[in-house]
Design a protein around this motif. Structure first.
Motif, PDB file in Angstrom:
ATOM      1  N   UNK A 147       0.754  -1.256  -0.141  1.00 26.82           N
ATOM      2  CA  UNK A 147      -0.013   0.173  -0.068  1.00 26.82           C
ATOM      3  C   UNK A 147       0.775   1.255   0.041  1.00 26.82           C
ATOM      4  N   UNK A 148       1.939   1.513   0.784  1.00 26.80           N
ATOM      5  CA  UNK A 148       2.737   2.521   0.855  1.00 26.80           C
ATOM      6  C   UNK A 148       3.415   2.870  -0.395  1.00 26.80           C
ATOM      7  N   UNK A 149       3.739   1.492  -1.220  1.00 29.41           N
ATOM      8  CA  UNK A 149       4.551   1.738  -2.355  1.00 29.41           C
ATOM      9  C   UNK A 149       3.660   2.086  -3.518  1.00 29.41           C
ATOM     10  N   UNK A 150       2.450   1.757  -3.407  1.00 36.60           N
ATOM     11  CA  UNK A 150       1.414   2.202  -4.440  1.00 36.60           C
ATOM     12  C   UNK A 150       1.250   3.662  -4.358  1.00 36.60           C
ATOM     13  N   UNK A 151       1.073   4.185  -3.214  1.00 40.38           N
ATOM     14  CA  UNK A 151       0.901   5.691  -3.116  1.00 40.38           C
ATOM     15  C   UNK A 151       1.951   6.331  -3.299  1.00 40.38           C
ATOM     16  N   UNK A 152       3.198   6.011  -3.010  1.00 43.95           N
ATOM     17  CA  UNK A 152       4.529   6.643  -3.340  1.00 43.95           C
ATOM     18  C   UNK A 152       4.569   6.834  -4.917  1.00 43.95           C
ATOM     19  N   UNK A 153       4.302   5.607  -5.589  1.00 40.12           N
ATOM     20  CA  UNK A 153       4.322   5.894  -7.169  1.00 40.12           C
ATOM     21  C   UNK A 153       3.422   6.539  -7.779  1.00 40.12           C
ATOM     22  N   UNK A 154       2.255   6.236  -7.383  1.00 39.87           N
ATOM     23  CA  UNK A 154       1.209   7.535  -7.775  1.00 39.87           C
ATOM     24  C   UNK A 154       1.136   8.724  -7.621  1.00 39.87           C
ATOM     25  N   UNK A 155       1.819   9.312  -6.348  1.00 42.38           N
ATOM     26  CA  UNK A 155       2.087  10.671  -6.280  1.00 42.38           C
ATOM     27  C   UNK A 155       3.321  11.121  -6.937  1.00 42.38           C
ATOM     28  N   UNK A 156       4.392  10.145  -7.072  1.00 43.66           N
ATOM     29  CA  UNK A 156       5.397  10.569  -8.128  1.00 43.66           C
ATOM     30  C   UNK A 156       5.033  10.959  -9.446  1.00 43.66           C
ATOM     31  N   UNK A 157       4.403   9.808 -10.003  1.00 48.71           N
ATOM     32  CA  UNK A 157       3.999  10.112 -11.390  1.00 48.71           C
ATOM     33  C   UNK A 157       3.361  11.254 -11.671  1.00 48.71           C
ATOM     34  N   UNK A 158       2.243  11.732 -10.752  1.00 43.78           N
ATOM     35  CA  UNK A 158       1.560  12.984 -11.271  1.00 43.78           C
ATOM     36  C   UNK A 158       2.638  14.176 -10.990  1.00 43.78           C
ATOM     37  N   UNK A 159       3.563  14.148 -10.175  1.00 43.71           N
ATOM     38  CA  UNK A 159       4.265  15.429  -9.808  1.00 43.71           C
ATOM     39  C   UNK A 159       5.484  15.553 -10.951  1.00 43.71           C
ATOM     40  N   UNK A 160       5.966  14.485 -11.531  1.00 42.92           N
ATOM     41  CA  UNK A 160       6.930  14.193 -12.562  1.00 42.92           C
ATOM     42  C   UNK A 160       6.363  14.758 -13.854  1.00 42.92           C
ATOM     43  N   UNK A 161       5.016  14.353 -14.152  1.00 39.35           N
ATOM     44  CA  UNK A 161       4.263  14.582 -15.250  1.00 39.35           C
ATOM     45  C   UNK A 161       4.185  16.088 -15.308  1.00 39.35           C
ATOM     46  N   UNK A 162       3.807  17.045 -14.089  1.00 35.34           N
ATOM     47  CA  UNK A 162       3.266  18.162 -14.158  1.00 35.34           C
ATOM     48  C   UNK A 162       4.801  18.913 -14.254  1.00 35.34           C
ATOM     49  N   UNK A 163       5.889  18.470 -13.715  1.00 37.57           N
ATOM     50  CA  UNK A 163       7.120  19.213 -13.576  1.00 37.57           C
ATOM     51  C   UNK A 163       7.862  19.165 -15.044  1.00 37.57           C
ATOM     52  N   UNK A 164       7.768  18.001 -15.726  1.00 40.48           N
ATOM     53  CA  UNK A 164       8.450  18.130 -17.028  1.00 40.48           C
ATOM     54  C   UNK A 164       9.713  17.896 -16.973  1.00 40.48           C
ATOM     55  N   UNK A 165      10.516  18.850 -17.350  1.00 40.73           N
ATOM     56  CA  UNK A 165      11.973  18.545 -17.361  1.00 40.73           C
ATOM     57  C   UNK A 165      12.395  18.626 -15.963  1.00 40.73           C
ATOM     58  N   UNK A 166      13.347  17.479 -15.693  1.00 41.11           N
ATOM     59  CA  UNK A 166      13.830  17.186 -14.325  1.00 41.11           C
ATOM     60  C   UNK A 166      15.372  17.357 -14.230  1.00 41.11           C
ATOM     61  N   UNK A 167      15.654  18.177 -13.420  1.00 43.54           N
ATOM     62  CA  UNK A 167      17.527  18.168 -12.950  1.00 43.54           C
ATOM     63  C   UNK A 167      17.377  17.289 -12.022  1.00 43.54           C
ATOM     64  N   UNK A 168      18.695  16.623 -11.721  1.00 44.80           N
ATOM     65  CA  UNK A 168      19.017  15.857 -10.714  1.00 44.80           C
ATOM     66  C   UNK A 168      18.579  16.297  -9.308  1.00 44.80           C
ATOM     67  N   UNK A 169      18.755  17.908  -9.182  1.00 42.30           N
ATOM     68  CA  UNK A 169      18.384  18.281  -7.797  1.00 42.30           C
ATOM     69  C   UNK A 169      17.147  18.386  -7.667  1.00 42.30           C
ATOM     70  N   UNK A 170      16.179  18.591  -8.714  1.00 44.72           N
ATOM     71  CA  UNK A 170      14.745  18.584  -8.643  1.00 44.72           C
ATOM     72  C   UNK A 170      14.396  17.083  -8.231  1.00 44.72           C
ATOM     73  N   UNK A 171      14.739  16.104  -8.862  1.00 50.76           N
ATOM     74  CA  UNK A 171      14.459  14.862  -8.536  1.00 50.76           C
ATOM     75  C   UNK A 171      14.520  14.559  -7.230  1.00 50.76           C
TER      76      UNK A 171
END
Length: 400
Positions: A147-171
């Motif tokens: 359950x915690x894994x599913x919550x973390x992956x869902x949240x990361x997918x949504x935020x990465x999609x909004x963020x677009x270009x990702x630098x190492x510091x941002x990640x």
């Protein structure tokens, strides 16, 4: 006639000669009288008989005290005086504030694989479904839980999609925020040892065999002493002969009194006496080490409930800490559930966290019991038990 006279003269001379020889031989055979015996200087003087006159005492000058040679103690056998055994030296434990930060290198050494694996996957140019499955697998292998894994992956997918270009510091910042949400930063992780209006605080430590429970109890005493508290230890693990000795040794090192009972005695009685003596001595905290119960032994688990009930005749328990071995992974959750049914667990101590890459057990066990991880063990040293700090833990996971 002359002839007769001559014969008589010769006979007389012969007889005289023979007589002289006999007399001489008798004189030679007579032994001389023995010389007078030397006086025996070792024998005591003979007692005087009736009628003997006493000897006139001799006048001798008396010696002064300075002239008398008194013994200087160098001669003769010396008397050995046994000195009592020296009391054990009291140690002063290092302060607990920031202890986890100081142990961060040790923690990150074992947990780096999780953080680096996640950052490597998130840094891919194209995050497709296959990559997100790899991220899920990485979290599950680290024992984060489904359950915690599913919550973390869902949240990361949504935020990465909004963020677009990702630098190492941002990640890194993104992953840090999401992991902190899972671990939890808004819960009280202090070990409750200062109840309002009474003394002492009562803490019971429970757990299965082999988790390092007695050692953890001794190290917790050091944590409390380092924070300025006085402690009494209750050795209620009466079924393991070495447990009471081990706990007493831990106590002596920091000046904590240990209450113990006979081997194979009643654990509840020892726990009761420990709280009683703690109240009489006016100490701040009583720590009760219970026997390492196998969670499959129903009778022993019932006895653990008895210890709790007997102690609460004095006062309510302020903390019940469950000690879990972080290397056991998901099996530790099974143990946690069984203990939670017998006693009300209020906090978790994770030992051997430096010896496993499955740091996600912190998240999983908190979700399972609904209680926080309060202490973590990060080595064999006496001061390697640290209050759990979520920020320091997450920073160790993902590295610098």
């Amino acid at each position: 006639m002359e002839t007769i006279i001559l014969a008589v003269v010769i006979a007389v001379v012969v007889i005289a000669a023979l007589g002289g020889l006999v007399v001489g031989s008798r004189k030679r055979k007579q032994l001389p009288p023995p010389p007078p015996a030397a006086p025996d200087i070792t024998a005591p003087p003979a007692e005087p008989h009736v009628g003997d006159e006493a000897e006139t005492p001799r006048e001798e000058p008396r010696r002064t005290l300075e002239e008398v040679d008194l013994p200087d103690g160098s001669a003769g056998p010396s008397v050995v005086v046994e000195e009592p055994p020296a009391a054990p030296q009291i140690e002063i434990p290092e302060p607990t504030a920031g202890r986890l930060v100081r142990l961060r290198t040790r923690l990150s050494r074992s947990q780096n694989a999780l953080g680096k694996g996640l950052l490597t996957l998130l840094s891919r140019e194209h995050l497709d479904d296959e990559t997100w499955e790899e991220i899920e697998d990485t979290l599950l292998v680290a024992d984060v839980g489904v359950q915690p894994t599913q919550e973390l992956v869902d949240s990361l997918r949504g935020r990465v999609k909004v963020l677009g270009t990702r630098t190492p510091a941002e990640l890194r910042g993104l992953l840090r925020e999401e992991l902190l949400k899972l671990v939890g930063t808004d819960v009280d992780r202090t070990v409750r040892t200062e109840p309002e209006g009474r003394k002492p605080g009562i803490v019971m430590v429970v757990g299965v065999n082999g988790t390092g429970k007695t050692t953890t109890t001794g190290k917790l005493a050091r944590v409390l002493v380092a924070d300025g508290r006085t402690v009494v230890l209750g050795a209620a693990d009466t079924f393991r002969a070495a447990a009471a000795d081990q706990l007493q040794t831990w106590g002596e090192r920091v000046g904590a009194h240990t209450v113990r009972g006979p081997e194979a005695g009643d654990p509840a009685s020892v726990a009761f006496d420990a709280v009683k003596e703690g109240k009489e001595m006016g100490v701040d905290v009583v720590l009760i080490d219970t026997a390492g119960r196998l969670h499959t032994k129903t009778g022993l688990m019932d006895e653990l409930g008895k210890v709790k009930r007997v102690v609460e005749k004095h006062a309510p328990l302020d903390e019940v800490l469950l000690v879990l071995d972080a290397t056991t992974g998901q099996n530790g959750l099974v143990q946690a559930r069984v203990f939670a049914e017998v006693v009300e667990i209020t906090g978790i101590v994770l030992t051997k966290l430096d010896g496993t890459a499955k740091g996600g057990i912190v998240v999983a066990v908190q979700r399972e019991l609904g209680v926080p991880v309060k202490l973590v063990g990060l080595g064999e040293g006496a001061d390697d038990l640290a209050p759990f700090e979520p920020e320091a833990f997450v920073d160790a996971l993902i590295g610098d």
